[in-house]
Scaffold this motif. Structure first.
Motif, PDB file in Angstrom:
ATOM      1  N   ALA A 140      26.092  25.988  21.764  1.00  0.00           N
ATOM      2  CA  ALA A 140      26.253  26.763  22.992  1.00  0.00           C
ATOM      3  C   ALA A 140      26.032  25.883  24.210  1.00  0.00           C
ATOM      4  N   THR A 141      25.024  25.016  24.136  1.00  0.00           N
ATOM      5  CA  THR A 141      24.738  24.115  25.250  1.00  0.00           C
ATOM      6  C   THR A 141      25.852  23.094  25.433  1.00  0.00           C
ATOM      7  N   GLN A 142      26.295  22.496  24.333  1.00  0.00           N
ATOM      8  CA  GLN A 142      27.348  21.479  24.406  1.00  0.00           C
ATOM      9  C   GLN A 142      28.659  22.059  24.929  1.00  0.00           C
ATOM     10  N   SER A 143      28.929  23.311  24.602  1.00  0.00           N
ATOM     11  CA  SER A 143      30.191  23.946  25.008  1.00  0.00           C
ATOM     12  C   SER A 143      30.095  24.611  26.371  1.00  0.00           C
ATOM     13  N   GLY A 144      28.924  24.567  27.005  1.00  0.00           N
ATOM     14  CA  GLY A 144      28.757  25.167  28.325  1.00  0.00           C
ATOM     15  C   GLY A 144      28.835  26.675  28.313  1.00  0.00           C
TER      16      GLY A 144
END
Length: 385
Positions: A140-144
């Motif tokens: 979720a963090t990596q994909s914004g």
């Protein structure tokens, strides 16, 4: 057994609130793609005023978005196409294969955001939820992606529903630790957000139906899934058919375990008998050219076996498509698919229409993608017309 870590979200959050007319618009756009308002009104039999209100609400929720410009010579907004927007939210899907765990993220429009795999070989379901929780945080963090836009998790389980207890599934042997789980509660009790659990082949059917574009061409489809085992799924009236006992499409029961059957395990055994030094489906692509004749002979036999299952399903359900999917390399699926063509199916009347045969583009990822699509699909399923 791993100690459970805090879930990705500690409190349950309601999904997007949609009424029946909202869902009817969403399903029309899922099947037709970008569509002008005037066409939506005509298709759904809505007055322009009601449609204007409904689409304004959907635009505010980021469920739909406007595409393109007003056509030359046209006045007002009715000719501006509306389309589903991925901004409304996203969902995740998770499944396990022998030796690895796979997660997919899909946005509300049905587009794949990312797919991720990691080494995993534990039969303990507690280890599974812990690993999924940790990877979801990272992805979720990596994909914004915003956690407030998370719509839920789909979990794919390889095994049929059984009567040994509430919401139990008889998983494959290497997931024996999953057999005593109450699937209706185990995952949601850990994560604290909505979780849907379904058979892996059924979810592959959902993914293939969306990905292939068949969702806009036909209302029903049969899926034949070749992985380590053999399974199937059924799409009926653009929804997943589960059956009376939750096992619709379980074609594996048609092929005895002790006899040659159209499965990945059977293909591995066939190659070993021919002298191939092969240990898992991971190595299969390296042996396709070296043992081409063996693979082609197996594909012909598997295709004939699956043809029987497909022909029976076509006779009972009259679907618009038959989809061949699975974790086997695409050249193998295509070779099997050659023996599933309608010309090979028996019929007393040559004038009958036959379903189109479609070979998967998603391959083994269809299960995780279908699991991710399930929360999004279910969010508007009662609006299917």
């Amino acid at each position: 057994m791993s100690v459970a870590s805090p879930p990705i979200s500690a409190t349950r959050r309601p999904l997007i609130t949609l009424d029946t007319d909202h869902k009817r618009i969403i399903w029309l756009l899922r099947t037709l793609g970008p569509t002008p308002r005037i066409t939506i009104a005509q298709q759904l039999g809505m007055h322009n005023g009601a449609l204007t209100r409904l689409t304004r609400e959907l635009l505010m929720l980021d469920v739909v978005e406007e595409r393109g410009q007003v056509l030359a010579g046209q006045r007002g907004r009715p000719s501006v196409p509306l389309a589903l927007s991925g901004k409304a939210g996203y969902a995740a899907g998770a499944t396990v294969h022998p030796g690895w765990l796979e997660i997919a993220l899909v946005d509300f429009a049905g587009h794949i955001v990312t797919r991720d795999v990691m080494a995993f070989d534990s039969p303990d379901p507690n280890d599974f939820v812990h690993a999924v929780d940790q990877r979801l945080r990272v992805l979720a963090t990596q994909s914004g992606l915003m956690r407030s836009r998370f719509l839920g998790l789909g979990v794919a389980v390889p095994g049929p529903a059984v009567q040994t207890g509430p919401s139990r599934r008889h998983t494959v042997d290497w997931l024996h630790g999953w057999r005593e789980i109450d699937n209706d509660h185990f995952y949601e009790d850990y994560f604290g957000f909505p979780v849907w659990v379904e058979n892996d082949a059924t979810l592959a059917a959902l993914a293939e139906y969306y990905d292939s574009g068949l969702i806009g061409e036909c209302a029903s489809a049969l899926l034949l899934y070749l992985g380590h085992g053999v399974g199937g799924g059924v799409i009926h009236r653009r929804d997943v058919m589960r059956g009376e006992f939750g096992n619709a499409g379980d074609i594996g029961r048609l092929f005895r375990m002790a006899a040659p059957r159209p499965s990945g395990i059977d293909l591995l055994a066939t190659l070993r008998e021919a002298g191939a030094d092969i240990h898992s489906l991971f190595d299969l692509e390296h042996h396709l050219d070296r043992h081409a004749e063996v693979v082609q002979a197996w594909a012909a036999r598997a295709g004939e076996q699956l043809g029987f299952a497909a022909n029976t399903g076509v006779a009972w359900l009259d679907p618009g498509a038959v989809i061949l999917s699975g974790s086997l390399p695409r050249p193998v699926l295509e070779a099997v698919g050659q023996h599933l063509q309608p010309a090979r199916w028996s019929s007393a009347l040559d004038i009958l229409r036959h379903p189109v045969v479609h070979v998967s583009r998603l391959g083994g990822s269809a299960v995780a993608v279908g699991a991710a699509l399930l929360p999004i699909h279910q969010l508007g399923a009662d609006g299917i017309g």
